[in-house]
Design a protein around this motif. Sequence first.
Motif, PDB file in Angstrom:
ATOM      1  N   GLN A  53     -78.534 -28.194 -59.201  1.00  0.00           N
ATOM      2  CA  GLN A  53     -78.190 -27.536 -60.339  1.00  0.00           C
ATOM      3  C   GLN A  53     -76.882 -27.211 -60.337  1.00  0.00           C
ATOM      4  O   GLN A  53     -76.394 -26.137 -60.672  1.00  0.00           O
ATOM      5  CB  GLN A  53     -78.857 -26.356 -60.812  1.00  0.00           C
ATOM      6  CG  GLN A  53     -80.427 -26.762 -60.876  1.00  0.00           C
ATOM      7  CD  GLN A  53     -81.323 -25.324 -61.440  1.00  0.00           C
ATOM      8  OE1 GLN A  53     -80.890 -24.276 -61.493  1.00  0.00           O
ATOM      9  NE2 GLN A  53     -82.420 -25.454 -61.585  1.00  0.00           N
ATOM     10  N   GLY A  54     -75.905 -28.177 -59.964  1.00  0.00           N
ATOM     11  CA  GLY A  54     -74.272 -28.027 -60.069  1.00  0.00           C
ATOM     12  C   GLY A  54     -73.917 -26.982 -58.577  1.00  0.00           C
ATOM     13  O   GLY A  54     -72.534 -27.016 -58.954  1.00  0.00           O
ATOM     14  N   PRO A 109     -69.351 -33.660 -55.857  1.00  0.00           N
ATOM     15  CA  PRO A 109     -69.086 -33.965 -57.071  1.00  0.00           C
ATOM     16  C   PRO A 109     -69.450 -32.552 -57.990  1.00  0.00           C
ATOM     17  O   PRO A 109     -69.189 -32.452 -59.169  1.00  0.00           O
ATOM     18  CB  PRO A 109     -70.098 -34.803 -57.455  1.00  0.00           C
ATOM     19  CG  PRO A 109     -71.439 -34.676 -56.472  1.00  0.00           C
ATOM     20  CD  PRO A 109     -70.539 -34.036 -55.260  1.00  0.00           C
ATOM     21  N   ASN A 110     -69.931 -31.463 -57.242  1.00  0.00           N
ATOM     22  CA  ASN A 110     -70.427 -30.304 -58.179  1.00  0.00           C
ATOM     23  C   ASN A 110     -69.329 -29.211 -58.377  1.00  0.00           C
ATOM     24  O   ASN A 110     -68.286 -29.327 -57.557  1.00  0.00           O
ATOM     25  CB  ASN A 110     -71.385 -29.574 -57.338  1.00  0.00           C
ATOM     26  CG  ASN A 110     -72.635 -30.481 -57.013  1.00  0.00           C
ATOM     27  OD1 ASN A 110     -73.625 -30.661 -57.811  1.00  0.00           O
ATOM     28  ND2 ASN A 110     -72.750 -31.014 -55.761  1.00  0.00           N
ATOM     29  N   LYS A 111     -69.382 -28.444 -59.166  1.00  0.00           N
ATOM     30  CA  LYS A 111     -68.376 -27.358 -59.598  1.00  0.00           C
ATOM     31  C   LYS A 111     -68.295 -26.281 -58.625  1.00  0.00           C
ATOM     32  O   LYS A 111     -67.436 -25.675 -58.323  1.00  0.00           O
ATOM     33  CB  LYS A 111     -68.779 -26.913 -60.982  1.00  0.00           C
ATOM     34  CG  LYS A 111     -67.412 -26.012 -61.527  1.00  0.00           C
ATOM     35  CD  LYS A 111     -67.935 -25.391 -63.011  1.00  0.00           C
ATOM     36  CE  LYS A 111     -66.734 -24.567 -63.602  1.00  0.00           C
ATOM     37  NZ  LYS A 111     -66.873 -24.293 -65.088  1.00  0.00           N
ATOM     38  N   TRP A 112     -69.626 -25.985 -57.967  1.00  0.00           N
ATOM     39  CA  TRP A 112     -69.603 -24.781 -57.136  1.00  0.00           C
ATOM     40  C   TRP A 112     -70.021 -25.238 -55.729  1.00  0.00           C
ATOM     41  O   TRP A 112     -70.843 -26.198 -55.491  1.00  0.00           O
ATOM     42  CB  TRP A 112     -70.710 -23.841 -57.635  1.00  0.00           C
ATOM     43  CG  TRP A 112     -70.323 -23.254 -58.989  1.00  0.00           C
ATOM     44  CD1 TRP A 112     -70.827 -23.665 -60.430  1.00  0.00           C
ATOM     45  CD2 TRP A 112     -69.559 -22.244 -59.238  1.00  0.00           C
ATOM     46  NE1 TRP A 112     -70.141 -23.187 -61.202  1.00  0.00           N
ATOM     47  CE2 TRP A 112     -69.258 -21.893 -60.487  1.00  0.00           C
ATOM     48  CE3 TRP A 112     -68.639 -21.224 -58.579  1.00  0.00           C
ATOM     49  CZ2 TRP A 112     -68.657 -21.140 -61.363  1.00  0.00           C
ATOM     50  CZ3 TRP A 112     -67.916 -20.100 -59.112  1.00  0.00           C
ATOM     51  CH2 TRP A 112     -67.987 -19.954 -60.612  1.00  0.00           C
ATOM     52  N   ASP A 129     -69.358 -21.057 -65.948  1.00  0.00           N
ATOM     53  CA  ASP A 129     -67.713 -20.760 -65.365  1.00  0.00           C
ATOM     54  C   ASP A 129     -67.974 -19.752 -64.488  1.00  0.00           C
ATOM     55  O   ASP A 129     -67.023 -19.199 -64.199  1.00  0.00           O
ATOM     56  CB  ASP A 129     -66.805 -20.732 -66.303  1.00  0.00           C
ATOM     57  CG  ASP A 129     -67.022 -19.534 -67.259  1.00  0.00           C
ATOM     58  OD1 ASP A 129     -68.218 -19.008 -67.307  1.00  0.00           O
ATOM     59  OD2 ASP A 129     -66.252 -19.208 -68.022  1.00  0.00           O
ATOM     60  N   ARG A 130     -69.408 -19.078 -64.333  1.00  0.00           N
ATOM     61  CA  ARG A 130     -69.394 -17.700 -63.563  1.00  0.00           C
ATOM     62  C   ARG A 130     -70.377 -18.009 -62.338  1.00  0.00           C
ATOM     63  O   ARG A 130     -71.258 -18.557 -62.522  1.00  0.00           O
ATOM     64  CB  ARG A 130     -69.712 -16.797 -64.439  1.00  0.00           C
ATOM     65  CG  ARG A 130     -68.745 -16.290 -65.472  1.00  0.00           C
ATOM     66  CD  ARG A 130     -69.158 -15.037 -66.309  1.00  0.00           C
ATOM     67  NE  ARG A 130     -70.568 -14.961 -66.708  1.00  0.00           N
ATOM     68  CZ  ARG A 130     -71.132 -14.176 -66.953  1.00  0.00           C
ATOM     69  NH1 ARG A 130     -70.938 -12.927 -67.000  1.00  0.00           N
ATOM     70  NH2 ARG A 130     -72.444 -14.182 -67.310  1.00  0.00           N
ATOM     71  N   LEU A 131     -70.030 -17.200 -61.182  1.00  0.00           N
ATOM     72  CA  LEU A 131     -70.946 -17.166 -60.100  1.00  0.00           C
ATOM     73  C   LEU A 131     -70.938 -15.570 -60.225  1.00  0.00           C
ATOM     74  O   LEU A 131     -70.146 -14.926 -59.599  1.00  0.00           O
ATOM     75  CB  LEU A 131     -70.368 -17.823 -58.723  1.00  0.00           C
ATOM     76  CG  LEU A 131     -71.200 -17.465 -57.782  1.00  0.00           C
ATOM     77  CD1 LEU A 131     -71.137 -18.652 -56.711  1.00  0.00           C
ATOM     78  CD2 LEU A 131     -71.098 -16.268 -56.909  1.00  0.00           C
ATOM     79  N   VAL A 132     -72.060 -15.175 -60.369  1.00  0.00           N
ATOM     80  CA  VAL A 132     -72.235 -13.616 -60.361  1.00  0.00           C
ATOM     81  C   VAL A 132     -73.318 -13.173 -59.055  1.00  0.00           C
ATOM     82  O   VAL A 132     -74.459 -13.581 -58.909  1.00  0.00           O
ATOM     83  CB  VAL A 132     -73.002 -13.204 -61.684  1.00  0.00           C
ATOM     84  CG1 VAL A 132     -73.123 -11.571 -61.444  1.00  0.00           C
ATOM     85  CG2 VAL A 132     -72.149 -13.487 -62.792  1.00  0.00           C
TER      86      VAL A 132
END
Length: 236
Positions: free
Chosen positions: A55-56, A85-88, A197-200
């Motif tokens: 999941q990204g 290739p992932n954003k996170w 756009d957030r990691l909480v």
Amino acid sequence: MVRGAAADCEQQHHHHPRQSRIHRDGLLLQYRGHFDYPTNGPKVRNETAWFTDYQGVRFVSLDANAPLGGPDQAIWLDRVLSTNPNKWTVVTFHQPLLSGSPGRDNIATRTAWLPILEKHNVDLVLQGHDHVYARGHLTKNEIDGGSNGPVYVVSNSGGKNYELAGPTNNNWVNNGARRVVGAEGVASFQRIQVQGDRLVYRSTVAHVRDGGSPQGLAVGDTLDSFTVHKDAAGTK
């Protein structure tokens, strides 16, 4: 008393040889027999180092028990992060690069892995081993009251508790880092949500040792929380 316990143990081993093999399972064959991990890590690691995409997020697990910090894993980690290739990205291993308890210093692992984690600006690095809680970042990454580099977390989920190193002369300060949050005498669980756009991140106290926590924490309290924001270009 100890000798008696040892005798009882030997007697059990004599009558239950299969149980003896389980208790002396130095190669963790029982563990590996119950849990199946990807085999995409360095060949000699045999499922103790691996990565998976979900999941990204690219999750990478390393074997911090490796001698000399695992230089083979350093080469592999650099490649895995270069082709991500992932954003996170979240990386996890046991012995921390920046220790929370006094007298601990994992020099070889820090030397081998920290430059790579910083090079690729990994979002979150989850560690344990020290039986305290500590969270922070390298001071060179500080900007506008926060940080635009990797966040390093050391957490404790068990009943054992160690002493937290002091706020000024500790393994973080001595290696160019800032320990933003520190706590002892507690076990916690972490809830991490990645949405767009957030990691909480939120750490919640699950257990407090007898005698309490010097920080005055109680079960159910929020021990720590932060948010990582990242724009479309990947800038934090």
